[in-house]
Design a protein around this motif. Structure first.
Motif, PDB file in Angstrom:
ATOM      1  N   TYR A  72       0.821  -1.208   0.000  1.00  0.00           N
ATOM      2  CA  TYR A  72       0.000   0.000   0.000  1.00  0.00           C
ATOM      3  C   TYR A  72       0.858   1.262   0.000  1.00  0.00           C
ATOM      4  N   GLY A  73       2.148   1.114   0.321  1.00  0.00           N
ATOM      5  CA  GLY A  73       3.016   2.285   0.392  1.00  0.00           C
ATOM      6  C   GLY A  73       3.887   2.482  -0.834  1.00  0.00           C
ATOM      7  N   LEU A  74       3.568   1.812  -1.943  1.00  0.00           N
ATOM      8  CA  LEU A  74       4.381   1.966  -3.158  1.00  0.00           C
ATOM      9  C   LEU A  74       4.336   3.408  -3.658  1.00  0.00           C
ATOM     10  N   GLN A  75       5.499   3.908  -4.116  1.00  0.00           N
ATOM     11  CA  GLN A  75       5.603   5.303  -4.563  1.00  0.00           C
ATOM     12  C   GLN A  75       5.211   5.469  -6.030  1.00  0.00           C
ATOM     13  N   THR A  76       5.367   4.395  -6.808  1.00  0.00           N
ATOM     14  CA  THR A  76       5.155   4.481  -8.253  1.00  0.00           C
ATOM     15  C   THR A  76       3.712   4.138  -8.594  1.00  0.00           C
ATOM     16  N   PRO A  77       2.930   5.101  -9.096  1.00  0.00           N
ATOM     17  CA  PRO A  77       1.510   4.832  -9.382  1.00  0.00           C
ATOM     18  C   PRO A  77       1.283   3.647 -10.307  1.00  0.00           C
ATOM     19  N   GLU A  78       2.101   3.517 -11.345  1.00  0.00           N
ATOM     20  CA  GLU A  78       1.911   2.420 -12.295  1.00  0.00           C
ATOM     21  C   GLU A  78       2.185   1.068 -11.638  1.00  0.00           C
ATOM     22  N   LEU A  79       3.230   1.019 -10.817  1.00  0.00           N
ATOM     23  CA  LEU A  79       3.545  -0.225 -10.119  1.00  0.00           C
ATOM     24  C   LEU A  79       2.467  -0.541  -9.085  1.00  0.00           C
ATOM     25  N   TYR A  80       1.962   0.494  -8.439  1.00  0.00           N
ATOM     26  CA  TYR A  80       0.856   0.310  -7.486  1.00  0.00           C
ATOM     27  C   TYR A  80      -0.344  -0.299  -8.201  1.00  0.00           C
ATOM     28  N   ARG A  81      -0.626   0.203  -9.401  1.00  0.00           N
ATOM     29  CA  ARG A  81      -1.772  -0.320 -10.169  1.00  0.00           C
ATOM     30  C   ARG A  81      -1.530  -1.769 -10.575  1.00  0.00           C
ATOM     31  N   LEU A  82      -0.307  -2.071 -11.034  1.00  0.00           N
ATOM     32  CA  LEU A  82       0.003  -3.433 -11.464  1.00  0.00           C
ATOM     33  C   LEU A  82      -0.076  -4.431 -10.306  1.00  0.00           C
ATOM     34  N   ALA A  83       0.265  -3.960  -9.106  1.00  0.00           N
ATOM     35  CA  ALA A  83       0.280  -4.851  -7.935  1.00  0.00           C
ATOM     36  C   ALA A  83      -1.090  -4.972  -7.276  1.00  0.00           C
ATOM     37  N   GLY A  85      -4.044  -6.270  -8.183  1.00  0.00           N
ATOM     38  CA  GLY A  85      -4.691  -7.570  -8.229  1.00  0.00           C
ATOM     39  C   GLY A  85      -4.070  -8.549  -7.240  1.00  0.00           C
ATOM     40  N   PHE A  86      -2.736  -8.589  -7.211  1.00  0.00           N
ATOM     41  CA  PHE A  86      -2.021  -9.482  -6.292  1.00  0.00           C
ATOM     42  C   PHE A  86      -2.344  -9.123  -4.842  1.00  0.00           C
ATOM     43  N   ARG A  87      -2.320  -7.834  -4.552  1.00  0.00           N
ATOM     44  CA  ARG A  87      -2.581  -7.372  -3.185  1.00  0.00           C
ATOM     45  C   ARG A  87      -4.020  -7.675  -2.760  1.00  0.00           C
ATOM     46  N   LEU A  88      -4.962  -7.437  -3.645  1.00  0.00           N
ATOM     47  CA  LEU A  88      -6.368  -7.664  -3.308  1.00  0.00           C
ATOM     48  C   LEU A  88      -6.672  -9.142  -3.069  1.00  0.00           C
ATOM     49  N   VAL A  89      -6.026 -10.009  -3.832  1.00  0.00           N
ATOM     50  CA  VAL A  89      -6.256 -11.449  -3.647  1.00  0.00           C
ATOM     51  C   VAL A  89      -5.780 -11.885  -2.266  1.00  0.00           C
ATOM     52  N   LEU A  90      -4.584 -11.437  -1.878  1.00  0.00           N
ATOM     53  CA  LEU A  90      -4.067 -11.831  -0.571  1.00  0.00           C
ATOM     54  C   LEU A  90      -4.905 -11.219   0.552  1.00  0.00           C
ATOM     55  N   ASP A  91      -5.316  -9.969   0.366  1.00  0.00           N
ATOM     56  CA  ASP A  91      -6.209  -9.351   1.360  1.00  0.00           C
ATOM     57  C   ASP A  91      -7.513 -10.133   1.476  1.00  0.00           C
ATOM     58  N   SER A  92      -8.032 -10.567   0.346  1.00  0.00           N
ATOM     59  CA  SER A  92      -9.294 -11.310   0.332  1.00  0.00           C
ATOM     60  C   SER A  92      -9.129 -12.673   0.995  1.00  0.00           C
ATOM     61  N   LEU A  93      -7.953 -13.313   0.767  1.00  0.00           N
ATOM     62  CA  LEU A  93      -7.695 -14.590   1.433  1.00  0.00           C
ATOM     63  C   LEU A  93      -7.766 -14.442   2.945  1.00  0.00           C
ATOM     64  N   VAL A  94      -7.168 -13.345   3.429  1.00  0.00           N
ATOM     65  CA  VAL A  94      -7.165 -13.095   4.874  1.00  0.00           C
ATOM     66  C   VAL A  94      -8.580 -12.796   5.358  1.00  0.00           C
ATOM     67  N   GLU A  95      -9.267 -11.925   4.629  1.00  0.00           N
ATOM     68  CA  GLU A  95     -10.600 -11.494   5.070  1.00  0.00           C
ATOM     69  C   GLU A  95     -11.624 -12.634   5.007  1.00  0.00           C
ATOM     70  N   ILE A 140      -5.496 -12.744 -10.299  1.00  0.00           N
ATOM     71  CA  ILE A 140      -4.093 -13.162 -10.392  1.00  0.00           C
ATOM     72  C   ILE A 140      -3.662 -13.272 -11.849  1.00  0.00           C
ATOM     73  N   ASN A 141      -4.543 -13.796 -12.711  1.00  0.00           N
ATOM     74  CA  ASN A 141      -4.214 -13.875 -14.142  1.00  0.00           C
ATOM     75  C   ASN A 141      -3.945 -12.493 -14.725  1.00  0.00           C
ATOM     76  N   GLY A 142      -4.573 -11.481 -14.140  1.00  0.00           N
ATOM     77  CA  GLY A 142      -4.360 -10.116 -14.611  1.00  0.00           C
ATOM     78  C   GLY A 142      -3.040  -9.506 -14.171  1.00  0.00           C
ATOM     79  N   THR A 143      -2.267 -10.257 -13.383  1.00  0.00           N
ATOM     80  CA  THR A 143      -0.979  -9.724 -12.902  1.00  0.00           C
ATOM     81  C   THR A 143       0.205 -10.332 -13.643  1.00  0.00           C
TER      82      THR A 143
END
Length: 516
Positions: A72-83, A85-95, A140-143
């Motif tokens: 969530y603290g990534l500085q690069t907007p494009e990299l934040y966007r690319l990440a 899907g990966f971040r949301l999946v792991l968050d969803s696994l936890v939730e 995940i396929n989108g990453t």
């Protein structure tokens, strides 16, 4: 009062919370008021118990969350966007997973209540998690751009394993539930009776499934850690490069402004001041001369009067014409270095180098073989190209500013000719008036009147035509030199652009060689 207390306990059990009891003896398990080894305490074989194992799973989910929170603290907007899907999946696994295992842990410590209602709540959470798997897989396929095909496949496999695991939990709960319900229906059962009805195989299977989840998760944590660390490392890399190139762009704009300030003061203003100095000097000379001529406006000799008035009128007219011409030339004398080509090359440099950097970054995040070592080798090579091109472009601007200053000094020397011409013209009148006063002899005054008429003729010959031609030639020289300057600067900027392409090709070949 007891009636309301029992009602409250039942409501609490329905939402799978932990009731508070004064008795701390760890005997109750799965709403059965007797100890069942492998549930709240003890261990069947080496599988441990449900409370221990669910806590292990919950700790594992906490690790997942802790690792991904850094994204969530990534500085690069494009990299934040690319990440994302990966971040949301792991968050969803936890939730989605936390309610399952927290509910199971809570249930394992209950001493009473409707175990079917409790298990139904857990099964609902399991079904919700299973239903999310398709969305998780799509995300995940989108990453693939970020994680690479192999990375996506690895995470996809883990997701499938985990969803199968929780599905097996639901099946196992179905298996052990009837026995638990049967035990609950016994009236004051002894421990021996509970043990005889106790679904050991089901509890053993349940703990085995929980341990499988833990093992899958533990083997996945290093992989997730590696992915996140690579993403963060590349975020720092891209952010650093963006900071460097952004700073260079800003410095270049500032330098161009400084160069144009130098050109304005050292070239344009120098030439304009030289022209205005000519005007001031000629104005002073004409004013002094006409003041002398006024002494003879009322002379006794009419021819002297006429000569003085004509000479003064002509000089005033000459002053007006010369002043207007010099002002016009001064106002038209503008020298500016256009920065469009320079900015274009700098922007092109930043775009090309950033594109190269992104290729390296995505190679690292997707674990392309050799990417880590190649990145370590070429990390700071990306910064060098923009710095080199920046220096080259600055040199072009500053070098051309110096050239224009030399040209301006030469043109000021040329204006000295115009000054000498105007001074010579005024001197013709002053020579006629030298030593002449109103009281001079008539013969001398008549002689000087003839001299003034000759000066007027010289003004007609040398005056407007000669000075006009000289100033037109000056304007043409300025235009030519400004044109030559623009051509030289453009060629210099084009050389910088060619240097950019050479350096980029060299870096690209070196990187390609490293990967191969």
């Amino acid at each position: 009062m007891k009636k309301y207390h029992h009602l409250l306990v039942c409501l609490v059990l329905c939402i799978v919370t932990i009731p508070q009891h004064g008795d701390t003896n760890p005997r109750p398990d799965f709403a059965v008021p007797a100890r069942m080894t492998g549930v709240g305490s003890g261990s069947l074989d080496s599988t441990g118990n449900v409370v221990q194992n669910t806590n292990r799973v919950l700790n594992l989910l906490d690790q997942f969350q802790s690792i991904t929170e850094t994204l969530y603290g990534l500085q690069t907007p494009e990299l934040y966007r690319l990440a994302t899907g990966f971040r949301l999946v792991l968050d969803s696994l936890v939730e989605s997973g936390s309610p399952i295992f927290q509910g199971l842990s809570n249930a394992a410590r209950l001493s009473s209540g409707n175990i079917t209602t409790v298990f139904d709540g857990i099964r609902q959470s399991i079904n919700a998690t299973i239903a999310l798997n398709e969305l998780h897989q799509a995300a995940i396929n989108g990453t693939s751009l970020l994680l690479g095909t192999a990375g996506v496949q690895n995470i996809s496999t883990v997701l499938d394993q985990l969803v199968r695991n929780v599905a097996n939990l639901s099946v196992t709960l179905d298996e052990i539930e009837p026995a638990l319900v049967e035990i609950q229906q016994l009236v004051r059962p002894s421990q021996a009776l509970v043990d005889s009805r106790y679904p050991r195989d089901g509890i053993r299977k349940l703990n085995g499934i929980l341990l499988d989840y833990v093992n899958i998760g533990r083997s996945t944590v290093p992989q997730i850690n590696a992915i996140v660390n690579r993403i963060r490392m590349m975020d720092g890399f891209i952010a650093r490069l963006a900071s460097v190139t952004g700073g260079l762009r800003s410095y270049l704009n500032s330098t161009l402004a400084t160069v144009n300030g130098t050109i304005y003061n050292g070239v344009q203003l120098l030439l304009q001041n030289a022209l205005r100095t000519i005007r001031t000097n000629f104005n002073g000379t004409v004013t002094s001369t006409t003041r002398k001529l006024k002494q003879f406006f009322l002379d006794d000799l009419e021819s002297v009067q006429l000569a003085a008035r004509n000479a003064s009128g002509l000089l005033v007219k000459r002053l007006t014409n010369v002043t207007e011409l010099l002002d016009e030339v001064a106002n038209n004398t503008t020298v500016v270095m256009e920065g469009h080509e320079t900015e274009w090359v700098m922007n092109r440099t930043i775009a090309i180098v950033t594109e190269l950097a992104w290729r390296m970054a995505l190679s690292v995040t997707s674990s392309v073989p050799g990417a880590d070592s190649c990145f370590a080798k070429f990390n700071y090579e990306y910064d060098k190209i923009p710095r080199l091109i920046y220096g080259s472009l600055v040199s072009c601007g500053q070098g051309e500013a110096r050239s224009l200053q030399s040209v301006a000094n030469a043109l000021v020397g040329y204006l000295g000719v115009v000054q000498a011409q105007l001074t010579s013209e005024a001197d013709q009148y002053n020579q006629c008036l030298s030593g002449l006063v109103p009281g001079s002899a008539d013969a001398l005054k008549l002689q000087r009147a003839v001299c003034l008429q000759g000066a007027e003729q010289l003004s007609a010959i040398w005056g407007d035509t000669v000075v006009d031609n000289q100033l037109q030639a000056f304007e043409e020289l300025v235009r030519e030199e400004v044109g030559y300057s623009a051509t030289r600067h453009y060629q210099c900027v084009q050389t910088s652009d060619q240097l950019l392409l050479t350096e980029v090709r060299s870096l690209w070949r070196a990187i390609a060689g490293c990967f191969s």
